[in-house]
Motif scaffolding. Sequence first.
Motif, PDB file in Angstrom:
ATOM      1  N   UNK A   1     -10.192   9.564 -14.776  1.00 27.71           N
ATOM      2  CA  UNK A   1     -10.979   8.698 -13.889  1.00 27.71           C
ATOM      3  C   UNK A   1     -10.629   8.911 -12.424  1.00 27.71           C
ATOM      4  N   UNK A   2      -9.553   9.676 -12.143  1.00 26.94           N
ATOM      5  CA  UNK A   2      -9.140   9.960 -10.760  1.00 26.94           C
ATOM      6  C   UNK A   2      -9.960  11.101 -10.175  1.00 26.94           C
ATOM      7  N   UNK A   3      -9.846  11.278  -8.877  1.00 27.10           N
ATOM      8  CA  UNK A   3     -10.472  12.404  -8.180  1.00 27.10           C
ATOM      9  C   UNK A   3      -9.463  13.018  -7.228  1.00 27.10           C
ATOM     10  N   UNK A   4      -9.550  14.334  -7.039  1.00 22.94           N
ATOM     11  CA  UNK A   4      -8.692  15.035  -6.088  1.00 22.94           C
ATOM     12  C   UNK A   4      -9.243  14.798  -4.685  1.00 22.94           C
ATOM     13  N   UNK A   5      -8.416  14.206  -3.804  1.00 24.03           N
ATOM     14  CA  UNK A   5      -8.897  13.735  -2.508  1.00 24.03           C
ATOM     15  C   UNK A   5      -8.128  14.375  -1.354  1.00 24.03           C
ATOM     16  N   UNK A   6      -8.750  14.361  -0.199  1.00 22.40           N
ATOM     17  CA  UNK A   6      -8.141  14.904   1.011  1.00 22.40           C
ATOM     18  C   UNK A   6      -7.417  13.808   1.785  1.00 22.40           C
ATOM     19  N   UNK A   7      -6.368  14.203   2.498  1.00 23.42           N
ATOM     20  CA  UNK A   7      -5.678  13.275   3.381  1.00 23.42           C
ATOM     21  C   UNK A   7      -6.612  12.702   4.439  1.00 23.42           C
TER      22      UNK A   7
ATOM     23  N   UNK B   1      -2.302   1.660  -4.717  1.00 23.10           N
ATOM     24  CA  UNK B   1      -1.755   3.015  -4.770  1.00 23.10           C
ATOM     25  C   UNK B   1      -2.850   4.048  -4.549  1.00 23.10           C
ATOM     26  N   UNK B   2      -2.509   5.077  -3.772  1.00 20.64           N
ATOM     27  CA  UNK B   2      -3.444   6.149  -3.461  1.00 20.64           C
ATOM     28  C   UNK B   2      -2.708   7.483  -3.578  1.00 20.64           C
ATOM     29  N   UNK B   3      -3.461   8.554  -3.726  1.00 22.43           N
ATOM     30  CA  UNK B   3      -2.880   9.890  -3.639  1.00 22.43           C
ATOM     31  C   UNK B   3      -3.874  10.796  -2.937  1.00 22.43           C
TER      32      UNK B   3
ATOM     33  N   UNK C   1       0.854  -1.190   0.000  1.00 21.56           N
ATOM     34  CA  UNK C   1       0.000   0.000   0.000  1.00 21.56           C
ATOM     35  C   UNK C   1       0.888   1.237   0.000  1.00 21.56           C
ATOM     36  N   UNK C   2       0.680   2.108  -0.982  1.00 23.05           N
ATOM     37  CA  UNK C   2       1.518   3.292  -1.163  1.00 23.05           C
ATOM     38  C   UNK C   2       0.621   4.517  -1.233  1.00 23.05           C
ATOM     39  N   UNK C   3       1.028   5.575  -0.546  1.00 24.37           N
ATOM     40  CA  UNK C   3       0.294   6.842  -0.583  1.00 24.37           C
ATOM     41  C   UNK C   3       1.222   7.952  -1.068  1.00 24.37           C
ATOM     42  N   UNK C   4       0.784   8.703  -2.084  1.00 26.40           N
ATOM     43  CA  UNK C   4       1.535   9.848  -2.613  1.00 26.40           C
ATOM     44  C   UNK C   4       0.808  11.124  -2.199  1.00 26.40           C
ATOM     45  N   UNK C   5       1.566  12.091  -1.652  1.00 28.21           N
ATOM     46  CA  UNK C   5       0.956  13.267  -1.043  1.00 28.21           C
ATOM     47  C   UNK C   5       1.547  14.552  -1.622  1.00 28.21           C
ATOM     48  N   UNK C   6       0.671  15.520  -1.962  1.00 28.02           N
ATOM     49  CA  UNK C   6       1.098  16.898  -2.225  1.00 28.02           C
ATOM     50  C   UNK C   6      -0.005  17.818  -1.707  1.00 28.02           C
ATOM     51  N   UNK C   7       0.023  19.082  -2.065  1.00 25.70           N
ATOM     52  CA  UNK C   7      -0.940  20.021  -1.505  1.00 25.70           C
ATOM     53  C   UNK C   7      -2.319  19.840  -2.148  1.00 25.70           C
ATOM     54  N   UNK C   8      -2.390  20.058  -3.468  1.00 22.00           N
ATOM     55  CA  UNK C   8      -3.692  20.102  -4.142  1.00 22.00           C
ATOM     56  C   UNK C   8      -4.163  18.748  -4.656  1.00 22.00           C
ATOM     57  N   UNK C   9      -3.260  17.761  -4.720  1.00 22.97           N
ATOM     58  CA  UNK C   9      -3.595  16.448  -5.284  1.00 22.97           C
ATOM     59  C   UNK C   9      -4.209  16.604  -6.679  1.00 22.97           C
TER      60      UNK C   9
ATOM     61  N   UNK D   1      -0.984  12.802  -8.264  1.00 19.73           N
ATOM     62  CA  UNK D   1      -1.883  12.057  -9.148  1.00 19.73           C
ATOM     63  C   UNK D   1      -1.091  11.248 -10.177  1.00 19.73           C
ATOM     64  N   UNK D   2      -0.061  11.880 -10.761  1.00 20.35           N
ATOM     65  CA  UNK D   2       0.744  11.162 -11.751  1.00 20.35           C
ATOM     66  C   UNK D   2       1.510  10.020 -11.096  1.00 20.35           C
ATOM     67  N   UNK D   3       1.998  10.236  -9.865  1.00 20.97           N
ATOM     68  CA  UNK D   3       2.707   9.168  -9.152  1.00 20.97           C
ATOM     69  C   UNK D   3       1.788   7.983  -8.902  1.00 20.97           C
ATOM     70  N   UNK D   4       0.554   8.258  -8.470  1.00 22.84           N
ATOM     71  CA  UNK D   4      -0.411   7.179  -8.283  1.00 22.84           C
ATOM     72  C   UNK D   4      -0.649   6.436  -9.589  1.00 22.84           C
TER      73      UNK D   4
END
Length: 292
Positions: free
Chosen positions: A225-231, A197-199, A168-176, A181-184
Amino acid sequence: MTYRVLFLCTGNSARSQMAEALLNVLGKGRFDAYSAGSQPSGSVQPLAAHLIAELGYTTPLRSKSWDEFAASDTPPFDFVITVCDKAAGEACPVWPGQPVLAHWGVPDPATSPDELSGFMDAWVTLRRRIELLLALPLYAMDAMAREQKLRDRLPPTHDRHDPMTRKRILFVCVENSNRSQMAEAFAHLHGGDTVEAFSAGSRPSGRINPKAIRFMGELGYDLSTHASKSLDQMEGDFDAVITMGCGDNCPWIPAKRREDWGLPDPRDMDDDGYRMVRDDIGRRVQALLASL
């Protein structure tokens, strides 16, 4: 190295035939391209055949079943690409025993077989996709081919769908909306169902940057198909949490491994700069997956 590519659609009468011809001609020996259908129509659309002939492709055209390529003695394919139109509700074939590397949604011109404009639109779309594929650096092409073969060789007793065996991997930035998103996406592309994988973002924008969608689309990945998500939406433990270098004051998230990649935000970069960041992320994700 010569890569073997199979283009699939339902009828194998137009789009997959055109894609086969385009890649064989434009690839100049780097690719052996083929096409087939899950329910072959038995004939090639005349307007598709006309465009193919104008390209100078002389191999005889034939609408054929994918069964011809599924025999045990058939050399394996490096890439399998579907060109059906999911957006129009068209059912896309699923290649047995091998994950499809990419889906290129192209409207079916055969629905109006006498309208040249529809065939030209499909031709231009496919040609642009193939030109982008040919522009990929060799290291990226080789990495994708190796990943495809690795998945094929997993022993049948290994259940890749078992959550207990996946990282399980989580990629984090400010706005996602860009880097994470590209890392995910790269983790899904290169890790397949061996990873989860999550972001997420500390202040999610609520949208994916259109540039990210466009530039990942060049690699055959549909980021729309992705969505901008909160931590705050992230739950559970992670094998790795990766921040993108954006100075986030992130809440504590359980993880066995933490890294900060210090990547510049490509949001306002020109096309070449955005691609450089994208490709850097792709290389880093591949190295991360190999080390987990």
